[in-house]
Scaffold this motif. Structure first.
Motif, PDB file in Angstrom:
ATOM      1  N   GLY A   1     -34.505 -23.447 -56.117  1.00 23.01           N
ATOM      2  CA  GLY A   1     -35.312 -24.546 -55.623  1.00 23.01           C
ATOM      3  C   GLY A   1     -34.600 -25.882 -55.747  1.00 23.01           C
ATOM      4  O   GLY A   1     -33.771 -26.069 -56.649  1.00 23.01           O
ATOM      5  N   GLU A   2     -34.918 -26.796 -54.840  1.00 24.88           N
ATOM      6  CA  GLU A   2     -34.403 -28.164 -54.882  1.00 24.88           C
ATOM      7  C   GLU A   2     -35.537 -29.147 -54.649  1.00 24.88           C
ATOM      8  O   GLU A   2     -36.478 -28.851 -53.901  1.00 24.88           O
ATOM      9  CB  GLU A   2     -33.329 -28.378 -53.805  1.00 24.88           C
ATOM     10  CG  GLU A   2     -32.030 -27.650 -54.041  1.00 24.88           C
ATOM     11  CD  GLU A   2     -31.007 -27.945 -52.961  1.00 24.88           C
ATOM     12  OE1 GLU A   2     -31.374 -28.647 -51.990  1.00 24.88           O
ATOM     13  OE2 GLU A   2     -29.863 -27.481 -53.075  1.00 24.88           O
ATOM     14  N   THR A   3     -35.455 -30.309 -55.294  1.00 29.90           N
ATOM     15  CA  THR A   3     -36.380 -31.407 -55.061  1.00 29.90           C
ATOM     16  C   THR A   3     -35.569 -32.658 -54.792  1.00 29.90           C
ATOM     17  O   THR A   3     -34.765 -33.069 -55.644  1.00 29.90           O
ATOM     18  CB  THR A   3     -37.303 -31.627 -56.281  1.00 29.90           C
ATOM     19  OG1 THR A   3     -38.041 -30.427 -56.546  1.00 29.90           O
ATOM     20  CG2 THR A   3     -38.281 -32.764 -56.017  1.00 29.90           C
ATOM     21  N   ASP A   4     -35.734 -33.243 -53.600  1.00 29.44           N
ATOM     22  CA  ASP A   4     -34.951 -34.413 -53.200  1.00 29.44           C
ATOM     23  C   ASP A   4     -33.456 -34.158 -53.356  1.00 29.44           C
ATOM     24  O   ASP A   4     -32.700 -34.979 -53.890  1.00 29.44           O
ATOM     25  CB  ASP A   4     -35.362 -35.644 -54.024  1.00 29.44           C
ATOM     26  CG  ASP A   4     -36.813 -36.034 -53.767  1.00 29.44           C
ATOM     27  OD1 ASP A   4     -37.279 -35.810 -52.636  1.00 29.44           O
ATOM     28  OD2 ASP A   4     -37.463 -36.549 -54.703  1.00 29.44           O
ATOM     29  N   GLU A   5     -33.013 -32.958 -52.896  1.00 25.50           N
ATOM     30  CA  GLU A   5     -31.619 -32.523 -52.914  1.00 25.50           C
ATOM     31  C   GLU A   5     -31.062 -32.386 -54.326  1.00 25.50           C
ATOM     32  O   GLU A   5     -29.834 -32.351 -54.516  1.00 25.50           O
ATOM     33  CB  GLU A   5     -30.745 -33.473 -52.086  1.00 25.50           C
ATOM     34  CG  GLU A   5     -31.139 -33.503 -50.614  1.00 25.50           C
ATOM     35  CD  GLU A   5     -30.200 -34.343 -49.785  1.00 25.50           C
ATOM     36  OE1 GLU A   5     -29.311 -34.999 -50.374  1.00 25.50           O
ATOM     37  OE2 GLU A   5     -30.338 -34.335 -48.552  1.00 25.50           O
ATOM     38  N   VAL A   6     -31.926 -32.287 -55.315  1.00 28.27           N
ATOM     39  CA  VAL A   6     -31.514 -32.043 -56.691  1.00 28.27           C
ATOM     40  C   VAL A   6     -32.001 -30.664 -57.104  1.00 28.27           C
ATOM     41  O   VAL A   6     -33.184 -30.338 -56.937  1.00 28.27           O
ATOM     42  CB  VAL A   6     -32.084 -33.120 -57.650  1.00 28.27           C
ATOM     43  CG1 VAL A   6     -31.706 -32.796 -59.093  1.00 28.27           C
ATOM     44  CG2 VAL A   6     -31.576 -34.497 -57.259  1.00 28.27           C
ATOM     45  N   GLU A   7     -31.106 -29.852 -57.633  1.00 31.65           N
ATOM     46  CA  GLU A   7     -31.467 -28.499 -58.040  1.00 31.65           C
ATOM     47  C   GLU A   7     -32.516 -28.523 -59.145  1.00 31.65           C
ATOM     48  O   GLU A   7     -32.366 -29.215 -60.154  1.00 31.65           O
ATOM     49  CB  GLU A   7     -30.213 -27.764 -58.547  1.00 31.65           C
ATOM     50  CG  GLU A   7     -30.454 -26.315 -58.937  1.00 31.65           C
ATOM     51  CD  GLU A   7     -29.189 -25.634 -59.411  1.00 31.65           C
ATOM     52  OE1 GLU A   7     -28.472 -25.063 -58.570  1.00 31.65           O
ATOM     53  OE2 GLU A   7     -28.916 -25.694 -60.641  1.00 31.65           O
TER      54      GLU A   7
ATOM     55  N   MET B   1     -28.795 -28.255 -48.199  1.00 33.65           N
ATOM     56  CA  MET B   1     -27.689 -27.430 -47.739  1.00 33.65           C
ATOM     57  C   MET B   1     -27.418 -26.288 -48.711  1.00 33.65           C
ATOM     58  O   MET B   1     -27.211 -25.145 -48.338  1.00 33.65           O
ATOM     59  CB  MET B   1     -26.436 -28.309 -47.599  1.00 33.65           C
ATOM     60  CG  MET B   1     -25.214 -27.535 -47.099  1.00 33.65           C
ATOM     61  SD  MET B   1     -25.454 -26.966 -45.375  1.00 33.65           S
ATOM     62  CE  MET B   1     -23.892 -26.135 -45.119  1.00 33.65           C
ATOM     63  N   MET B   2     -27.422 -26.596 -49.992  1.00 33.19           N
ATOM     64  CA  MET B   2     -27.149 -25.595 -51.019  1.00 33.19           C
ATOM     65  C   MET B   2     -28.183 -24.488 -51.003  1.00 33.19           C
ATOM     66  O   MET B   2     -27.861 -23.301 -51.110  1.00 33.19           O
ATOM     67  CB  MET B   2     -27.113 -26.269 -52.399  1.00 33.19           C
ATOM     68  CG  MET B   2     -26.893 -25.288 -53.552  1.00 33.19           C
ATOM     69  SD  MET B   2     -25.283 -24.464 -53.431  1.00 33.19           S
ATOM     70  CE  MET B   2     -25.373 -23.420 -54.905  1.00 33.19           C
ATOM     71  N   ILE B   3     -29.453 -24.877 -50.866  1.00 30.60           N
ATOM     72  CA  ILE B   3     -30.507 -23.857 -50.891  1.00 30.60           C
ATOM     73  C   ILE B   3     -30.413 -22.955 -49.673  1.00 30.60           C
ATOM     74  O   ILE B   3     -30.637 -21.747 -49.768  1.00 30.60           O
ATOM     75  CB  ILE B   3     -31.899 -24.520 -50.981  1.00 30.60           C
ATOM     76  CG1 ILE B   3     -32.962 -23.445 -51.211  1.00 30.60           C
ATOM     77  CG2 ILE B   3     -32.230 -25.306 -49.714  1.00 30.60           C
ATOM     78  CD1 ILE B   3     -34.305 -24.035 -51.570  1.00 30.60           C
ATOM     79  N   ARG B   4     -30.029 -23.511 -48.510  1.00 35.29           N
ATOM     80  CA  ARG B   4     -29.887 -22.678 -47.326  1.00 35.29           C
ATOM     81  C   ARG B   4     -28.718 -21.716 -47.481  1.00 35.29           C
ATOM     82  O   ARG B   4     -28.796 -20.550 -47.100  1.00 35.29           O
ATOM     83  CB  ARG B   4     -29.698 -23.558 -46.088  1.00 35.29           C
ATOM     84  CG  ARG B   4     -30.938 -24.323 -45.683  1.00 35.29           C
ATOM     85  CD  ARG B   4     -30.794 -24.861 -44.279  1.00 35.29           C
ATOM     86  NE  ARG B   4     -29.689 -25.801 -44.173  1.00 35.29           N
ATOM     87  CZ  ARG B   4     -29.821 -27.112 -44.343  1.00 35.29           C
ATOM     88  NH1 ARG B   4     -30.996 -27.642 -44.642  1.00 35.29           N
ATOM     89  NH2 ARG B   4     -28.773 -27.912 -44.208  1.00 35.29           N
TER      90      ARG B   4
ATOM     91  N   THR C   1     -40.030 -26.442 -65.393  1.00 34.02           N
ATOM     92  CA  THR C   1     -39.872 -27.247 -64.178  1.00 34.02           C
ATOM     93  C   THR C   1     -41.124 -27.093 -63.335  1.00 34.02           C
ATOM     94  O   THR C   1     -41.800 -26.069 -63.398  1.00 34.02           O
ATOM     95  CB  THR C   1     -38.654 -26.798 -63.346  1.00 34.02           C
ATOM     96  OG1 THR C   1     -38.821 -25.423 -62.973  1.00 34.02           O
ATOM     97  CG2 THR C   1     -37.367 -26.957 -64.121  1.00 34.02           C
ATOM     98  N   GLU C   2     -41.430 -28.123 -62.565  1.00 35.05           N
ATOM     99  CA  GLU C   2     -42.509 -28.029 -61.584  1.00 35.05           C
ATOM    100  C   GLU C   2     -41.867 -28.207 -60.217  1.00 35.05           C
ATOM    101  O   GLU C   2     -41.471 -29.308 -59.844  1.00 35.05           O
ATOM    102  CB  GLU C   2     -43.578 -29.091 -61.845  1.00 35.05           C
ATOM    103  CG  GLU C   2     -44.359 -28.848 -63.134  1.00 35.05           C
ATOM    104  CD  GLU C   2     -45.612 -29.694 -63.219  1.00 35.05           C
ATOM    105  OE1 GLU C   2     -45.957 -30.338 -62.205  1.00 35.05           O
ATOM    106  OE2 GLU C   2     -46.247 -29.704 -64.295  1.00 35.05           O
ATOM    107  N   THR C   3     -41.748 -27.108 -59.490  1.00 36.36           N
ATOM    108  CA  THR C   3     -40.986 -27.136 -58.247  1.00 36.36           C
ATOM    109  C   THR C   3     -41.425 -26.026 -57.308  1.00 36.36           C
ATOM    110  O   THR C   3     -41.985 -25.023 -57.740  1.00 36.36           O
ATOM    111  CB  THR C   3     -39.478 -26.959 -58.548  1.00 36.36           C
ATOM    112  OG1 THR C   3     -38.741 -27.030 -57.332  1.00 36.36           O
ATOM    113  CG2 THR C   3     -39.197 -25.622 -59.204  1.00 36.36           C
ATOM    114  N   THR C   4     -41.193 -26.246 -56.019  1.00 35.80           N
ATOM    115  CA  THR C   4     -41.330 -25.171 -55.048  1.00 35.80           C
ATOM    116  C   THR C   4     -39.960 -24.518 -54.883  1.00 35.80           C
ATOM    117  O   THR C   4     -38.924 -25.175 -55.054  1.00 35.80           O
ATOM    118  CB  THR C   4     -41.821 -25.697 -53.689  1.00 35.80           C
ATOM    119  OG1 THR C   4     -40.932 -26.715 -53.244  1.00 35.80           O
ATOM    120  CG2 THR C   4     -43.229 -26.265 -53.813  1.00 35.80           C
ATOM    121  N   ASP C   5     -39.943 -23.229 -54.583  1.00 33.09           N
ATOM    122  CA  ASP C   5     -38.675 -22.526 -54.517  1.00 33.09           C
ATOM    123  C   ASP C   5     -38.759 -21.366 -53.544  1.00 33.09           C
ATOM    124  O   ASP C   5     -39.841 -20.969 -53.098  1.00 33.09           O
ATOM    125  CB  ASP C   5     -38.269 -22.029 -55.909  1.00 33.09           C
ATOM    126  CG  ASP C   5     -39.383 -21.271 -56.601  1.00 33.09           C
ATOM    127  OD1 ASP C   5     -39.631 -20.115 -56.210  1.00 33.09           O
ATOM    128  OD2 ASP C   5     -40.018 -21.827 -57.516  1.00 33.09           O
TER     129      ASP C   5
END
Length: 254
Positions: free
Chosen positions: A70-76, A1-4, A41-45
């Motif tokens: 970016g978020e991973t499993d709803e964690v920023e 939700m936050m990323i959207r 961090t290793e993440t998609t964004d």
């Protein structure tokens, strides 16, 4: 939700900036990207960026804004903002002077924020129809807001308190552009911000292909390196991006 919500807000602001700028005689581009980051961090964004330019006689005004989230499993896992502005004044056929300011905030680095204000001289080494290359450099002031960090040494937590570091610095930059044909172009931008406490080095290589008169697809690879990151943080981050780019006005190649 936050990323959207963040992406929607930034997209609305970017669109408003593009419309207002076009009406005021500015040229530039707005881009929406999906990326993969490695390093701290290793993440998609997702990313949004706007670049604006306006020429007025011997003067050129430029502005840039970018945001990645970016978020991973709803964690920023990523939250970075970057703002920059520059004013150039042509002094000769290829020589120019500049004043530049930039501000960066990155939640997943060892710094709350990094500010630079400075200026100097630049020179257009190549100015051909297909290939251009310019370099610039000069002195300035760099202010780093360093985060409090805690690392474990021999089983014992060691805390380094937050601090503000102000230092004389030197800025250097290189912008290279090459137009392969009417549709495909390559760009390579390098920025170096030297200071006694730490030196930031950044490089972005990008390949852009036109889809229509105003829309393009872009693939880019970015490397950001810090020579002296706070304890517990990586020195190098990389970002691989795929972007859709909208251009307007009289746009420079790249």
């Amino acid at each position: 939700m936050m990323i959207r919500s963040t992406a929607t807000l930034a997209l609305c602001l970017s669109g408003s900036a593009l419309v207002a700028s076009a009406q005021d005689g500015w040229s530039g581009e707005g881009s929406f990207s999906a990326g993969y980051t490695t390093g701290n961090t290793e993440t998609t964004d997702l990313g949004l960026a706007v670049k604006l330019d306006r020429e007025a006689g011997l003067w050129t005004y430029s502005a840039e804004a970018a945001a990645d989230y970016g978020e991973t499993d709803e964690v920023e896992t990523k939250n970075r903002w970057f703002l920059a502005g520059e004013i150039d004044r042509q002094l000769g056929d290829r020589l120019f002077g500049f004043v530049r300011s930039s501000y960066e905030s990155d939640e997943f680095s060892g710094f709350d924020s990094r500010l630079f204000v400075g200026g100097g001289l630049g020179y257009e080494i190549l100015d051909g129809e297909k290939t251009t290359w310019s370099v610039q450099g000069g002195p300035g002031l760099k202010i780093d807001e360093v985060k409090e960090t805690t690392v474990t040494v021999n089983g014992t937590p060691v805390t380094t308190p937050a601090s503000t570091e102000e230092s004389f610095s030197l800025v250097g930059g290189s912008e290279f552009r090459h137009q392969f044909n009417d549709s495909v172009r390559f760009s390579n931008d390098t920025d170096i911000l030297y200071a006694e406490e730490s030196t930031q080095i950044g490089n972005v290589s990008a390949l852009t292909a036109s889809l229509t008169n105003t829309l393009s697809a872009r693939f880019s690879f970015e490397v950001r390196h810090d020579t002296n990151p706070p304890p517990g943080f990586e020195a190098t981050d990389t970002v691989t991006r795929a972007s859709v780019v909208y251009t307007f006005g009289k746009q420079k190649d790249g």
